[in-house]
Design an enzyme around this catalytic site. Structure first.
Site, PDB file in Angstrom:
ATOM      1  N   GLY A  22       0.827  -1.211   0.000  1.00  0.00           N
ATOM      2  CA  GLY A  22       0.000   0.000   0.000  1.00  0.00           C
ATOM      3  C   GLY A  22       0.860   1.259   0.000  1.00  0.00           C
ATOM      4  O   GLY A  22       0.536   2.241  -0.673  1.00  0.00           O
ATOM      5  N   THR A  23       1.943   1.230   0.745  1.00  0.00           N
ATOM      6  CA  THR A  23       2.810   2.406   0.840  1.00  0.00           C
ATOM      7  C   THR A  23       3.381   2.753  -0.534  1.00  0.00           C
ATOM      8  O   THR A  23       3.387   3.919  -0.938  1.00  0.00           O
ATOM      9  CB  THR A  23       3.950   2.134   1.856  1.00  0.00           C
ATOM     10  OG1 THR A  23       3.355   1.806   3.117  1.00  0.00           O
ATOM     11  CG2 THR A  23       4.853   3.338   2.017  1.00  0.00           C
TER      12      THR A  23
ATOM     13  N   CYS B 166       4.677   5.250  20.898  1.00  0.00           N
ATOM     14  CA  CYS B 166       5.772   5.593  21.791  1.00  0.00           C
ATOM     15  C   CYS B 166       6.793   6.432  21.020  1.00  0.00           C
ATOM     16  O   CYS B 166       7.509   5.930  20.172  1.00  0.00           O
ATOM     17  CB  CYS B 166       6.419   4.320  22.303  1.00  0.00           C
ATOM     18  SG  CYS B 166       7.406   4.620  23.742  1.00  0.00           S
TER      19      CYS B 166
HETATM   20  N1  PLP Z   1      -2.734   3.214   4.177  1.00  0.00           N
HETATM   21  C1  PLP Z   1      -3.483   2.798   5.195  1.00  0.00           C
HETATM   22  C2  PLP Z   1      -4.785   3.473   5.465  1.00  0.00           C
HETATM   23  C3  PLP Z   1      -3.061   1.728   5.988  1.00  0.00           C
HETATM   24  O1  PLP Z   1      -3.834   1.322   7.005  1.00  0.00           O
HETATM   25  C4  PLP Z   1      -1.826   1.111   5.694  1.00  0.00           C
HETATM   26  C5  PLP Z   1      -1.325   0.016   6.545  1.00  0.00           C
HETATM   27  O2  PLP Z   1      -1.643  -0.082   7.709  1.00  0.00           O
HETATM   28  C6  PLP Z   1      -1.079   1.569   4.598  1.00  0.00           C
HETATM   29  C7  PLP Z   1      -1.559   2.632   3.863  1.00  0.00           C
HETATM   30  C8  PLP Z   1       0.218   0.943   4.217  1.00  0.00           C
HETATM   31  O3  PLP Z   1       0.036  -0.311   3.611  1.00  0.00           O
HETATM   32  P1  PLP Z   1       1.237  -1.359   3.520  1.00  0.00           P
HETATM   33  O4  PLP Z   1       1.433  -1.902   4.894  1.00  0.00           O
HETATM   34  O5  PLP Z   1       0.810  -2.396   2.565  1.00  0.00           O
HETATM   35  O6  PLP Z   1       2.425  -0.602   3.033  1.00  0.00           O
END
Ligand code: PLP
Length: 391
Positions: free
Chosen positions: A71-72, A324
């Site tokens: 996702g990132t 933290c």
């Molecule tokens: N965006 C949101 C809303 C998320 O909750 C997350 C992960 O927790 C990400 C992006 C990042 O996804 P990834 O862990 O696949 O990089």
């Protein structure tokens, strides 16, 4: 110890059907989908099939799906890919409650000559759409607003926001990492240009993501290399994970309505059960516009980390709304942006459910949590001061 897993917004169990679908692609069908030979061609066909499964869950065309690593990466590719396509536009808009995948990139860009507008949210975690509309100028390259918040589950009205952004001529991106697979999404009806999501939040493995790019959207590749993904993302395809993600999307599509009703009922039972059993409990976020699986709850005058530790000792997994930083427990940026009072933000816990949770597990939490809160309040100076003052 039996694990009661209620941290599905952090990551999910890979579905057994998904693991099964992936296995042959490690050591039987291991060809490179770009190869000219039949052995690779067979794999390319299956990658296309997975692309169609993903597209179907989004109501999109398979040609609009680009596989990434997470996702990132998808969020980064959306923002960089747009900014590099509109080099004269130096303004971007996002919200104060985004995931660090967007927020930290926005902070980075603000130090490199971009103007960044961070939209506030109200006490319920909602955006003011008039404020959003007013922030868009001719200089705005992209607006990025998440579909649903990972901490509170609050859903933004993405269809409406997309209409506003498009009518003002900017590109619209949504981080849909927490929404895909949990709520119905139809790209044919939603004028979103770019959408990011991640496999490990919907029962596919960690390390696979998707960037949806609407046909006709200007996009400069973020990972530059080979011609894979029609030149939109270089790098040999992660075939087994792509196959797994296709399977996970198919499962999500099959179960989205029926299972979400069940998951919502479990979440509501947990919420009402906690409200009924424990005093001074607050629910964080707009309860009407929320993901069906998420409950962010604050237990006033106790520390979230202590609650988590005691739950963890019993095999119950959740997460807290504080982080933290430099030795002190800071409430999360999301709860701070919402103005959740200090005494509540510190004691906030997120329960996030999945189709694998049961009623029995909800009952376990409802039995174990009230005595934990009482015990922690007995040793809380804030709680004792408050009780003494109350008389
Ligand atoms: N965006 C949101 C809303 C998320 O909750 C997350 C992960 O927790 C990400 C992006 C990042 O996804 P990834 O862990 O696949 O990089």
């Amino acid at each position: 110890m039996k694990v009661v897993y209620m941290d599905n917004n952090a990551t999910t169990r890979t579905a057994p059907e998904v693991v099964e679908a992936m296995l042959p692609y490690f050591s039987t069908y291991y060809g490179n989908p770009s190869s000219m030979h039949y052995f690779g061609g067979q794999v390319a066909k299956q990658v296309q099939e997975a692309r169609s499964q993903v597209a179907s869950l989004l109501g999109a065309d398979p040609s609009e799906i680009v596989f990434t690593s997470c996702g990132t990466e998808s969020d980064n590719a959306a923002l960089w890919g747009t900014l590099n396509s509109y080099p004269d536009k130096k303004h971007l808009i996002t919200t104060r409650v985004e995931h660090p995948a967007v927020l930290n990139l926005a902070a980075y860009l603000s130090k490199r000559g971009y103007r960044v507008t961070l939209l506030p949210v109200d006490r319920e975690g909602r955006l003011d759409l008039n404020q959003l509309a007013a922030a868009i100028t001719d200089e705005t390259a992209i607006v990025s607003v998440m579909w649903a918040n990972n901490e509170t589950g609050v859903r933004f009205p993405i269809e409406e926001i997309a209409e506003i952004v498009k009518s003002r001529g900017a590109v619209f991106h949504t981080d849909a990492v927490q929404a895909v697979g949990k709520i119905p999404i139809a790209m044919s009806r939603t004028p979103v240009d770019l959408l990011a999501f991640s496999g490990h939040k919907l029962h596919a493995p960690k390390g696979i993501g998707v960037l949806y790019i609407r046909r006709g959207t200007r996009f400069t590749p973020f990972v530059i290399g080979g011609h894979q993904e029609k030149g939109r993302r270089g790098g040999t395809e992660n075939v087994p994970y792509i196959i797994g993600l296709g399977q996970a999307c198919q499962l999500a599509q099959a179960h989205i309505n029926e299972e979400n009703q069940r998951v919502r009922n479990l979440r509501d039972r947990l919420e009402l059960g906690l409200l009924g059993r424990i005093p001074n409990v607050l629910i964080n976020g707009d309860r009407e516009h929320r993901l069906p699986n998420t409950l962010s709850v604050s237990f006033e005058y106790v520390e979230g980390e202590s609650i988590l530790m005691l739950l963890s000792n019993l095999g119950i997994c959740a997460s807290s709304g504080s982080a933290c930083t430099s030795g002190s427990l800071e409430p999360s940026h999301v709860l701070r942006a919402m103005g959740v009072p200090f005494t509540a933000a510190h004691g906030s816990i997120r329960f996030s459910l999945s189709v694998y949770n049961s009623e029995e597990e909800i009952e376990t939490v409802l039995k174990e949590l009230p005595p934990i809160i009482s015990r922690l309040r007995e040793i809380s100076p804030f709680w004792n001061k408050r009780t003494a003052e109350a008389g």
